[in-house]
Design an enzyme around this catalytic site. Structure first.
Site, PDB file in Angstrom:
ATOM      1  N   ASP A   1      10.553   1.085  -2.308  1.00 43.41           N
ATOM      2  CA  ASP A   1      11.746   0.880  -3.124  1.00 43.41           C
ATOM      3  C   ASP A   1      11.637   1.671  -4.439  1.00 43.41           C
ATOM      4  O   ASP A   1      12.578   2.381  -4.841  1.00 43.41           O
ATOM      5  CB  ASP A   1      11.862  -0.624  -3.404  1.00 43.41           C
ATOM      6  CG  ASP A   1      13.280  -1.098  -3.649  1.00 43.41           C
ATOM      7  OD1 ASP A   1      14.194  -0.266  -3.607  1.00 43.41           O
ATOM      8  OD2 ASP A   1      13.456  -2.305  -3.888  1.00 43.41           O
TER       9      ASP A   1
ATOM     10  N   SER B   1       8.243  -4.524   5.357  1.00 40.51           N
ATOM     11  CA  SER B   1       7.573  -5.830   5.117  1.00 40.51           C
ATOM     12  C   SER B   1       6.046  -5.779   5.079  1.00 40.51           C
ATOM     13  O   SER B   1       5.423  -6.815   4.817  1.00 40.51           O
ATOM     14  CB  SER B   1       7.991  -6.897   6.154  1.00 40.51           C
ATOM     15  OG  SER B   1       9.294  -7.365   5.883  1.00 40.51           O
TER      16      SER B   1
ATOM     17  N   TYR C   1       5.448  -7.576   0.930  1.00 41.90           N
ATOM     18  CA  TYR C   1       5.890  -8.753   1.684  1.00 41.90           C
ATOM     19  C   TYR C   1       4.830  -9.277   2.653  1.00 41.90           C
ATOM     20  O   TYR C   1       5.057 -10.283   3.337  1.00 41.90           O
ATOM     21  CB  TYR C   1       7.218  -8.473   2.398  1.00 41.90           C
ATOM     22  CG  TYR C   1       8.423  -8.562   1.472  1.00 41.90           C
ATOM     23  CD1 TYR C   1       8.287  -8.909   0.119  1.00 41.90           C
ATOM     24  CD2 TYR C   1       9.709  -8.300   1.936  1.00 41.90           C
ATOM     25  CE1 TYR C   1       9.380  -8.996  -0.727  1.00 41.90           C
ATOM     26  CE2 TYR C   1      10.817  -8.393   1.090  1.00 41.90           C
ATOM     27  CZ  TYR C   1      10.646  -8.745  -0.236  1.00 41.90           C
ATOM     28  OH  TYR C   1      11.743  -8.836  -1.062  1.00 41.90           O
TER      29      TYR C   1
HETATM   30  N1  AR6 Z   1       6.723   6.183   1.567  1.00 41.14           N
HETATM   31  C1  AR6 Z   1       6.420   5.550   2.722  1.00 41.14           C
HETATM   32  N2  AR6 Z   1       5.789   4.349   2.779  1.00 41.14           N
HETATM   33  C2  AR6 Z   1       5.429   3.786   1.611  1.00 41.14           C
HETATM   34  C3  AR6 Z   1       5.690   4.386   0.341  1.00 41.14           C
HETATM   35  C4  AR6 Z   1       6.371   5.630   0.356  1.00 41.14           C
HETATM   36  N3  AR6 Z   1       6.665   6.264  -0.769  1.00 41.14           N
HETATM   37  N4  AR6 Z   1       5.208   3.553  -0.628  1.00 41.14           N
HETATM   38  C5  AR6 Z   1       4.657   2.500  -0.003  1.00 41.14           C
HETATM   39  N5  AR6 Z   1       4.770   2.629   1.344  1.00 41.14           N
HETATM   40  P1  AR6 Z   1       6.568  -2.098   0.469  1.00 41.14           P
HETATM   41  P2  AR6 Z   1       7.804  -4.476   1.694  1.00 41.14           P
HETATM   42  C6  AR6 Z   1       4.352   1.715   2.432  1.00 41.14           C
HETATM   43  O1  AR6 Z   1       5.781  -2.973  -0.453  1.00 41.14           O
HETATM   44  O2  AR6 Z   1       6.488  -4.995   2.143  1.00 41.14           O
HETATM   45  C7  AR6 Z   1       9.315  -3.865  -3.245  1.00 41.14           C
HETATM   46  O3  AR6 Z   1       8.937  -4.224  -4.528  1.00 41.14           O
HETATM   47  C8  AR6 Z   1       3.408   0.605   2.062  1.00 41.14           C
HETATM   48  O4  AR6 Z   1       2.076   1.090   2.032  1.00 41.14           O
HETATM   49  O5  AR6 Z   1       7.224  -0.907  -0.090  1.00 41.14           O
HETATM   50  O6  AR6 Z   1       8.967  -4.520   2.648  1.00 41.14           O
HETATM   51  C9  AR6 Z   1      10.763  -4.218  -2.922  1.00 41.14           C
HETATM   52  O7  AR6 Z   1      11.577  -4.190  -4.067  1.00 41.14           O
HETATM   53  C10 AR6 Z   1       3.650  -0.369   3.208  1.00 41.14           C
HETATM   54  O8  AR6 Z   1       2.938   0.073   4.365  1.00 41.14           O
HETATM   55  O9  AR6 Z   1       7.759  -2.957   1.177  1.00 41.14           O
HETATM   56  C11 AR6 Z   1      10.669  -5.599  -2.352  1.00 41.14           C
HETATM   57  O10 AR6 Z   1      10.699  -6.582  -3.362  1.00 41.14           O
HETATM   58  C12 AR6 Z   1       5.128  -0.226   3.513  1.00 41.14           C
HETATM   59  O11 AR6 Z   1       5.500   1.039   2.917  1.00 41.14           O
HETATM   60  C13 AR6 Z   1       9.334  -5.608  -1.657  1.00 41.14           C
HETATM   61  O12 AR6 Z   1       8.542  -4.630  -2.314  1.00 41.14           O
HETATM   62  C14 AR6 Z   1       6.029  -1.300   2.948  1.00 41.14           C
HETATM   63  O13 AR6 Z   1       5.584  -1.695   1.656  1.00 41.14           O
HETATM   64  C15 AR6 Z   1       9.434  -5.200  -0.208  1.00 41.14           C
HETATM   65  O14 AR6 Z   1       8.181  -5.309   0.390  1.00 41.14           O
END
Ligand code: AR6
Length: 180
Positions: free
Chosen positions: A41, A123, A127
């Protein structure tokens, strides 16, 4: 990078930063307030610029397991699909909600007649959803959709940030496509 043809669709697994990818739609791992945050995000909003947050504020909310569309600001994409995955250990029906979040993105991609979409691993960061449990759900949901032709989608990519997540998705894809 792993690239696999399934019917008329190319399914790809790659490592990288999803904010740098070119696709008709890039999926954001958002929260239900569409308020921005860390992880995917944060990276997407930083790269896209302020117009995307303005649109998110106007939309205001997105149910867990659902998704909404905005334009993509400075990203190499036409749209951002903001999907809200479940919080592991908080939502009792987490598996269903995770599948539903992927389904909602694909439904929107079809509605907008898009040819390419890039997903992060919803997630499995903030999450807390274990990747080993989330990867089969993510891949099965997308692959089931490919089986239900006709589809406008021709390219579906999972853009995975770290090596461990990439490896688990790769193993799971192998298991789904070539069960022993
Ligand atoms: N590109 C691809 N994958 C990524 C990137 C990137 N730039 N950055 C992180 N990941 P998350 P969630 C991976 O936390 O669990 C936020 O604060 C990461 O390593 O981004 O759905 C939102 O505002 C992990 O494998 O999403 C929500 O409040 C995956 O993407 C909350 O976090 C998802 O991690 C959503 O949490």
């Amino acid at each position: 990078m792993i690239s696999q043809a399934i019917d008329n669709v190319t399914l790809m697994l790659m490592r990288g930063n999803i904010a740098e990818i070119s696709a008709d739609a890039i999926v954001n791992a958002a929260n239900s307030a569409l308020a921005g945050g860390g992880g995917v995000d944060g990276a997407i909003h930083r790269a896209a610029g302020p117009t995307v947050m303005q649109e998110c504020r106007q939309i205001g909310h997105c149910r867990t397991g659902s998704a909404v569309v905005t334009t993509a600001g400075s990203l190499h994409a036409r749209y951002i699909i903001h999907a809200v995955g479940p919080i592991y250990g908080h939502h009792a029906d987490a598996a269903q909600l995770l599948a539903s979040a992927y389904d909602a993105c694909i439904d929107l991609a079809e509605k907008y007649q898009l040819e390419s979409i890039a997903f992060p691993s919803l997630s499995t960061g903030a999450y807390g959803y274990p990747v080993v449990e989330a990867a089969p759900i993510a891949l099965q949901t997308v692959i089931e959709h490919i089986g239900q032709a006709p589809t406008t989608l021709r390219q579906i990519a999972f853009v995975l940030f770290d090596e461990r997540t990439f490896k688990i998705y790769a193993q799971e894809l192998e298991r789904i496509l070539r069960p022993t």
